[in-house]
Design a protein around this motif. Structure first.
Motif, short mmCIF file in Angstrom:
data_model
loop_
_atom_site.label_atom_id
_atom_site.label_comp_id
_atom_site.label_asym_id
_atom_site.label_seq_id
_atom_site.Cartn_x
_atom_site.Cartn_y
_atom_site.Cartn_z
N THR A 88 0.86 -1.18 0.00
CA THR A 88 0.00 0.00 0.00
C THR A 88 0.90 1.24 0.00
O THR A 88 2.04 1.18 0.44
CB THR A 88 -0.90 0.03 1.24
N PRO A 111 -0.07 8.32 -7.67
CA PRO A 111 -1.19 7.38 -7.75
C PRO A 111 -1.98 7.34 -6.44
O PRO A 111 -1.45 7.68 -5.39
CB PRO A 111 -0.51 6.04 -8.00
N GLY A 112 -3.22 6.91 -6.53
CA GLY A 112 -4.02 6.70 -5.33
C GLY A 112 -5.10 7.74 -5.14
O GLY A 112 -5.24 8.69 -5.92
N ASP A 113 -5.83 7.54 -4.07
CA ASP A 113 -6.94 8.40 -3.71
C ASP A 113 -6.38 9.72 -3.18
O ASP A 113 -5.58 9.71 -2.26
CB ASP A 113 -7.72 7.66 -2.60
N THR A 121 -3.29 4.64 -1.48
CA THR A 121 -3.91 3.49 -2.14
C THR A 121 -4.38 2.55 -1.05
O THR A 121 -3.60 2.12 -0.21
CB THR A 121 -2.94 2.74 -3.07
N GLU A 122 -5.68 2.26 -1.06
CA GLU A 122 -6.27 1.38 -0.03
C GLU A 122 -5.80 -0.05 -0.26
O GLU A 122 -5.33 -0.71 0.65
CB GLU A 122 -7.80 1.43 -0.13
N VAL A 175 -0.75 -2.50 -4.15
CA VAL A 175 -0.47 -2.42 -5.59
C VAL A 175 0.94 -2.90 -5.87
O VAL A 175 1.76 -3.03 -4.96
CB VAL A 175 -0.63 -0.97 -6.11
N HIS A 188 -9.05 0.58 -9.14
CA HIS A 188 -8.78 1.83 -8.40
C HIS A 188 -9.92 2.83 -8.57
O HIS A 188 -10.64 2.79 -9.56
CB HIS A 188 -7.48 2.47 -8.90
N GLY A 237 -2.79 2.74 -11.54
CA GLY A 237 -3.64 3.93 -11.42
C GLY A 237 -3.07 5.20 -12.00
O GLY A 237 -3.72 6.24 -11.96
#
Ligand SMILES: [Zn+2]
Length: 727
Positions: A324, A340-342, A359-360, A363, A421, A442
């Motif tokens: 993560t 990348p990620g939220d 990122t939850e 990856v 994602h 992502g």
């Protein structure tokens, strides 16, 4: 100007005019090709400097400093030669150069006078200072190393640490890091904690960590303890930390990216004034031995006394390494950080934009970070935020990219499972990187020149922008969901399957005709690559590093499987390989495809991927006779053969025959396509057609690997032979 001065000076110094001309030519070659003939140091290549790429993001400060510094040095060299040459030029009867120099130098002090002597001394002093400064910047500050020294370093690394390869080592599971970019200084500071866990069944007594040697290492501890020993030459650090199976530890690190000295190639371009593109491979420490440092070339290995690389694939790790990410990125005022990620939070502190990305789900442990004066374009699509970050002047292709990206999510998601994602980002990176695009989980890095500045307005040309977007989105499944075991065939699973993803998206966007043109282009790529390749061709499922196979031939084979199995069946089989519990191998792929294939197609699956089989298909003759019912009897004489390594193989397959109203080599779409059962040798197919065809072509959608030797010289000639005007 400076080059002319130097050529004149050469003429003056060299005793013979023709030798002088020859020396001038050698000098000109050294300017651009010097590195390839062993003149690697920038001070050995006259007036060579970084080529500043045409980019809206502007050149890097390092490239500009290198360019200005090196050009100033060479201007002084040229100026000094221009002054010295007239004084040394032969006058009157011939004297050897050495005698000339000795004599004239003896005469100089008297000729120059006191003022002249002072001026000459000042010029000489300036030249020495400039030379010394340039030498310092290009050699010591830039950590200059010849290619030979780099090879020796790699070989020594392998000799010292290869014993660690394959030893049990903890795996990274989570990274939390702050990345502070200072684009204006071409610097970055990265501080983070990499959580590692011993997934092996045995205890680990020493944890080895590699830090890239071109980084400034600020701190490195494992659970708060410094390394027991460090090898600065290779950036290897050993921690005496025992980890029982299941134990975790925290590797804390602080590293700096710094711009160093001057270089003729413009140096590292990761962090630049505008258009930063920094990857995890560049800055995050890695656990264990890095086989990527090893010398690959077999001949070089022999020369350096290294053992040949074993052909056997490495022992595959059953579980892929995934982690993560929790990244906080800050950058210069006016720029937008992209990772990348939220995007959890974004704020400004001391005028610097900050953003936190999380990122939850774990990856693939690689990521990229971009920062520039971006304009953000975004669409919400079926629960996924699709974003393009582009230079403000580069918006022309963005709608096409967004459309290709959302179509890819729809088409590929429906085929292989949901996109994993909440966001899909495309970030523009400056021209000059050696890839067109690169897919992280992502996040897709897409280059300025090969994506944002391409002119897609010519309707006749292939839609290369959508194709590239589709390819990189396909890697979100192939490479970042289905992960190969490593070893021969892993690029088949990653790249060839992404090529198939391209075909699916282009089919959805533009229809079968564009797919056929795309695959014809890939087939030609295979034909050309095959002609130039050395050694026997490996089967597709065992390909290692030949792009003409995993891109070119692979695209034709996947298009063939699409015809053989049907899109739904093929996709179902491929979807069964999207496993997160373990890595997949070419054998897994074979098993899944063969299980889905009708019995008579199973042998072909193996022929195309585990053997090297070529087809020779031709339309020998085609005739059309009008029928009483208003339709047409079309008789097509086909010739077909299959070979493996020059040996004939029997052929008994259903092939497609396309009927056209115009020469298909011009790109026209078929009026109708008929399936025809074809055997080795000649087959006459009788087709009843509603329309009168003017041309007939076998395999109109390029589903078989047909490389006629004459194709390799003039592809259109073969096309003409394969499609014959109807009598
Ligand atoms: Zn790819």
């Amino acid at each position: 100007m400076t080059k002319r001065d130097v050529l004149v000076a050469l003429q003056a110094l060299v005793p013979n005019r023709y030798v002088g001309l020859l020396a001038g030519a050698a000098l000109a070659v050294s300017m651009r090709r010097g590195a390839s003939i062993g003149l690697e140091h920038p001070m050995l290549r006259f007036a060579d400097g970084p080529v500043l790429p045409a980019s809206a993001f502007g050149p890097s400060a390092h490239a500009v400093a290198s360019f200005v510094g090196l050009m100033a040095f060479w201007a002084i060299v040229a100026g000094a030669l221009a002054v010295a040459a007239p004084a040394l030029a032969p006058r009157g009867p011939y004297e050897p150069l050495r005698q000339r120099v000795r004599q004239r130098v003896r005469q100089w002090p008297a000729r120059l006078g006191v003022g002249g002597r002072r001026r000459a001394l000042a010029v000489a002093g300036a030249a020495v200072v400039a030379g010394g400064w340039t030498l310092f910047q290009t050699t010591i500050a830039a950590d200059f190393e010849t290619a030979e020294a780099q090879l020796a370093w790699r070989a020594d690394y392998e000799r010292a640490y290869a014993r660690l390869d394959g030893a049990p080592e903890p795996r990274p599971v989570a990274l939390a890091a702050t990345v502070d970019l200072r684009p204006e200084a071409q610097e970055a500071d990265v501080a983070g904690t990499l959580r590692v866990v011993n997934r092996a069944a045995v205890p680990i007594d020493t944890v080895w960590v590699t830090v890239r040697r071109d980084l400034d290492l600020g701190a490195l501890t494992l659970d708060g303890v410094a390394p027991a020993r460090s090898d600065a030459r290779f950036g290897m650090h050993a921690f005496a930390r025992a980890l029982a199976p299941g134990d975790t530890a925290a590797l804390a690190f602080r590293v700096g990216v710094r711009s160093r000295g001057w270089s003729a190639d413009g140096g590292d371009r990761s962090v630049v004034g505008d258009g930063t593109y920094l990857t995890s491979m560049r800055v995050v420490p890695e656990v264990g031995y890095l086989s990527s440092y090893e010398v690959e070339d077999a001949r070089e290995r022999r020369r350096l006394g290294l053992p040949p690389k074993s052909e056997a694939p490495p022992e595959p790790a059953p579980v892929a390494t995934v982690m993560t990410l929790d990244l906080t990125v800050s950058t210069a005022p006016g720029q937008t950080p992209v990772a990348p990620g939220d995007l959890r939070q974004s704020w400004t502190e001391d005028g610097r934009p900050h953003a936190r990305f999380v990122t939850e789900a774990p990856v693939t442990p690689v990521f990229g970070i971009a920062s520039a004066r971006y304009e953000r374009h975004a669409v919400e699509h079926e629960g996924v935020t699709v974003e393009v970050y582009a230079h403000p002047d580069h918006g022309a292709n963005v709608p096409r990219m967004l459309h290709a990206a959302t179509t890819s999510l729809d088409v590929l998601g429906a085929a292989w499972g949901p996109y994993p994602h909440p966001t899909l980002r495309i970030a523009e990176v400056p021209a000059g990187w050696r890839f067109a695009a690169f897919a992280f989980p992502g996040l897709i890095a897409f280059t300025e020149d090969r994506g944002f500045l391409t002119d897609p307005s010519d309707a006749d040309r292939l839609d290369l922008i959508s194709r590239r977007v589709a390819h990189e989105v396909a890697h979100q499944w192939w490479g970042h969901t289905a992960r190969p075991t490593g070893g021969p065939g892993d690029v088949f699973l990653v790249e060839t399957m992404a090529k198939y993803g391209e075909q699916k998206v282009i089919r959805a966007l533009h229809g079968e005709g564009q797919v056929a043109r795309l695959v014809a282009y890939d087939r030609d790529r295979y034909a050309w690559g095959r002609a130039e390749a050395a050694g026997p061709e490996p089967p597709l499922a065992a390909v290692v590093d030949q792009p003409h196979l995993y891109y070119g031939k692979g695209a034709v084979v996947m298009n063939g499987l699409h015809g053989l199995l049907g899109e739904g069946t093929l996709d179902q089989a491929l979807a069964s390989l999207m496993r997160t519990d373990r890595r997949i191998s070419p054998d897994d792929w074979r098993e899944a495809i063969r299980a889905a294939a009708p019995p008579e197609a199973r042998a072909l699956v193996d022929d195309w991927t585990r053997r090297v089989v070529l087809y020779e298909l031709a339309v020998e003759r085609a005739t059309v006779v009008p029928r009483a019912d208003g339709r047409f009897d079309v008789s097509v004489a086909l010739h077909a053969a299959r070979t493996e390594g020059g040996r004939s193989l029997p052929l008994h397959e259903v092939l497609e025959v396309g009927l056209y109203d115009a020469d298909p080599t011009g790109g026209s779409a078929p009026l109708a396509v008929h399936a025809v059962r074809v055997r080795t040798g000649s087959t006459v197919a009788q087709i009843v057609s509603d329309v009168r065809p003017a041309f007939v072509a076998v395999d109109p959608f390029v589903r078989r690997v047909d490389v006629d030797p004459s194709d390799q010289v003039a592809p259109s000639g073969r096309e003409r032979r394969r499609s014959t005007p109807c009598a």
